[in-house]
Write a protein that holds these residues in place. Sequence first.
Motif, mmCIF file in Angstrom:
data_model
loop_
_atom_site.group_PDB
_atom_site.id
_atom_site.type_symbol
_atom_site.label_atom_id
_atom_site.label_comp_id
_atom_site.label_asym_id
_atom_site.label_seq_id
_atom_site.Cartn_x
_atom_site.Cartn_y
_atom_site.Cartn_z
ATOM 1 N N ILE A 152 0.814 -1.216 0.000
ATOM 2 C CA ILE A 152 0.000 0.000 0.000
ATOM 3 C C ILE A 152 0.856 1.279 0.000
ATOM 4 N N ASP A 153 2.089 1.199 0.472
ATOM 5 C CA ASP A 153 2.978 2.369 0.445
ATOM 6 C C ASP A 153 3.273 2.821 -0.982
ATOM 7 N N PHE A 154 3.058 1.944 -1.939
ATOM 8 C CA PHE A 154 3.250 2.299 -3.343
ATOM 9 C C PHE A 154 2.388 3.489 -3.743
ATOM 10 N N LEU A 155 1.262 3.688 -3.062
ATOM 11 C CA LEU A 155 0.360 4.791 -3.384
ATOM 12 C C LEU A 155 1.018 6.156 -3.198
ATOM 13 N N ASP A 156 2.143 6.202 -2.514
ATOM 14 C CA ASP A 156 2.880 7.444 -2.324
ATOM 15 C C ASP A 156 3.972 7.637 -3.378
ATOM 16 N N ALA A 157 4.009 6.771 -4.398
ATOM 17 C CA ALA A 157 5.060 6.836 -5.427
ATOM 18 C C ALA A 157 5.030 8.183 -6.149
ATOM 19 N N PRO A 158 6.206 8.748 -6.403
ATOM 20 C CA PRO A 158 6.275 10.053 -7.073
ATOM 21 C C PRO A 158 6.242 9.940 -8.604
ATOM 22 N N VAL A 159 5.628 8.888 -9.121
ATOM 23 C CA VAL A 159 5.505 8.684 -10.566
ATOM 24 C C VAL A 159 4.043 8.416 -10.898
ATOM 25 N N PRO A 160 3.643 8.700 -12.135
ATOM 26 C CA PRO A 160 2.267 8.357 -12.524
ATOM 27 C C PRO A 160 2.085 6.842 -12.490
ATOM 28 N N PHE A 161 0.932 6.404 -12.061
ATOM 29 C CA PHE A 161 0.688 4.965 -12.018
ATOM 30 C C PHE A 161 -0.791 4.663 -12.192
ATOM 31 N N SER A 213 -10.569 1.086 5.177
ATOM 32 C CA SER A 213 -10.446 2.475 5.642
ATOM 33 C C SER A 213 -9.051 3.048 5.383
ATOM 34 N N GLU A 214 -8.003 2.234 5.506
ATOM 35 C CA GLU A 214 -6.647 2.726 5.247
ATOM 36 C C GLU A 214 -6.484 3.094 3.767
ATOM 37 N N LEU A 215 -7.001 2.252 2.892
ATOM 38 C CA LEU A 215 -6.904 2.540 1.461
ATOM 39 C C LEU A 215 -7.684 3.796 1.102
ATOM 40 N N ARG A 216 -8.874 3.954 1.650
ATOM 41 C CA ARG A 216 -9.661 5.159 1.387
ATOM 42 C C ARG A 216 -8.900 6.414 1.831
ATOM 43 N N ALA A 217 -8.283 6.348 2.997
ATOM 44 C CA ALA A 217 -7.537 7.499 3.515
ATOM 45 C C ALA A 217 -6.316 7.804 2.646
ATOM 46 N N ARG A 218 -5.647 6.767 2.159
ATOM 47 C CA ARG A 218 -4.427 6.961 1.368
ATOM 48 C C ARG A 218 -4.714 7.445 -0.050
ATOM 49 N N THR A 219 -5.943 7.269 -0.534
ATOM 50 C CA THR A 219 -6.257 7.638 -1.917
ATOM 51 C C THR A 219 -7.117 8.895 -2.014
ATOM 52 N N ILE A 220 -7.265 9.610 -0.935
ATOM 53 C CA ILE A 220 -8.165 10.763 -0.914
ATOM 54 C C ILE A 220 -7.790 11.818 -1.957
ATOM 55 N N ASN A 221 -6.502 11.983 -2.243
ATOM 56 C CA ASN A 221 -6.073 13.005 -3.204
ATOM 57 C C ASN A 221 -5.611 12.420 -4.540
ATOM 58 N N LEU A 222 -6.023 11.187 -4.837
ATOM 59 C CA LEU A 222 -5.671 10.564 -6.115
ATOM 60 C C LEU A 222 -6.898 10.526 -7.014
ATOM 61 N N THR A 223 -6.673 10.465 -8.304
ATOM 62 C CA THR A 223 -7.773 10.250 -9.235
ATOM 63 C C THR A 223 -8.148 8.783 -9.150
ATOM 64 N N VAL A 246 -12.104 12.758 -8.908
ATOM 65 C CA VAL A 246 -10.895 13.501 -8.560
ATOM 66 C C VAL A 246 -11.243 14.272 -7.302
ATOM 67 N N GLN A 247 -10.498 14.013 -6.236
ATOM 68 C CA GLN A 247 -10.741 14.720 -4.988
ATOM 69 C C GLN A 247 -9.464 15.403 -4.540
ATOM 70 N N TRP A 248 -9.654 16.566 -3.952
ATOM 71 C CA TRP A 248 -8.520 17.275 -3.369
ATOM 72 C C TRP A 248 -8.998 17.909 -2.078
ATOM 73 N N GLU A 249 -8.317 17.559 -0.996
ATOM 74 C CA GLU A 249 -8.651 18.060 0.334
ATOM 75 C C GLU A 249 -10.128 17.842 0.652
ATOM 76 N N GLY A 250 -10.612 16.655 0.304
ATOM 77 C CA GLY A 250 -11.976 16.263 0.645
ATOM 78 C C GLY A 250 -13.062 16.779 -0.270
ATOM 79 N N LYS A 251 -12.700 17.562 -1.294
ATOM 80 C CA LYS A 251 -13.694 18.109 -2.216
ATOM 81 C C LYS A 251 -13.592 17.402 -3.560
ATOM 82 N N THR A 252 -14.736 17.018 -4.131
ATOM 83 C CA THR A 252 -14.755 16.392 -5.441
ATOM 84 C C THR A 252 -14.629 17.468 -6.514
ATOM 85 N N LEU A 253 -13.702 17.261 -7.426
ATOM 86 C CA LEU A 253 -13.460 18.209 -8.508
ATOM 87 C C LEU A 253 -13.975 17.632 -9.824
#
Length: 100
Positions: A14-23, A32-42, A53-60
């Motif tokens: 699951i730490d892969f979700l913090d990778a600094p490359v597109p994936f 719940s851990e996965l939901r929290a880790r993906t809050i700012n991912l598409t 697409v969410q950023w800081e809890g808001k859907t864009l």
Amino acid sequence: GSRCFLPILPQHMIDFLDAPVPFVCGVQHKNSELRARTINLTRINVYKDDVKVQWEGKTLRLPRLQKLLQNLRPLHESVQAAAVRYKRRPVIDPPQDAVE
């Protein structure tokens, strides 16, 4: 550039979700851990044909959503075909035009 495709992301990676490359990666179960880790991912739900697409809890709104779906469709079809062939944990190389 660097990018990565994982059909299914194992829970222990699951730490892969913090990778600094597109994936692009798939998950089987959202806890719940996965939901929290993906809050700012598409996030793309292939079962519901939904992109969020969410950023800081808001859907864009996602610009050029139809173009994105068109580009992802070959990749999605490859994963579906592999799932049928291998029954579990398909490992495939996506078509080159699907990742560029």
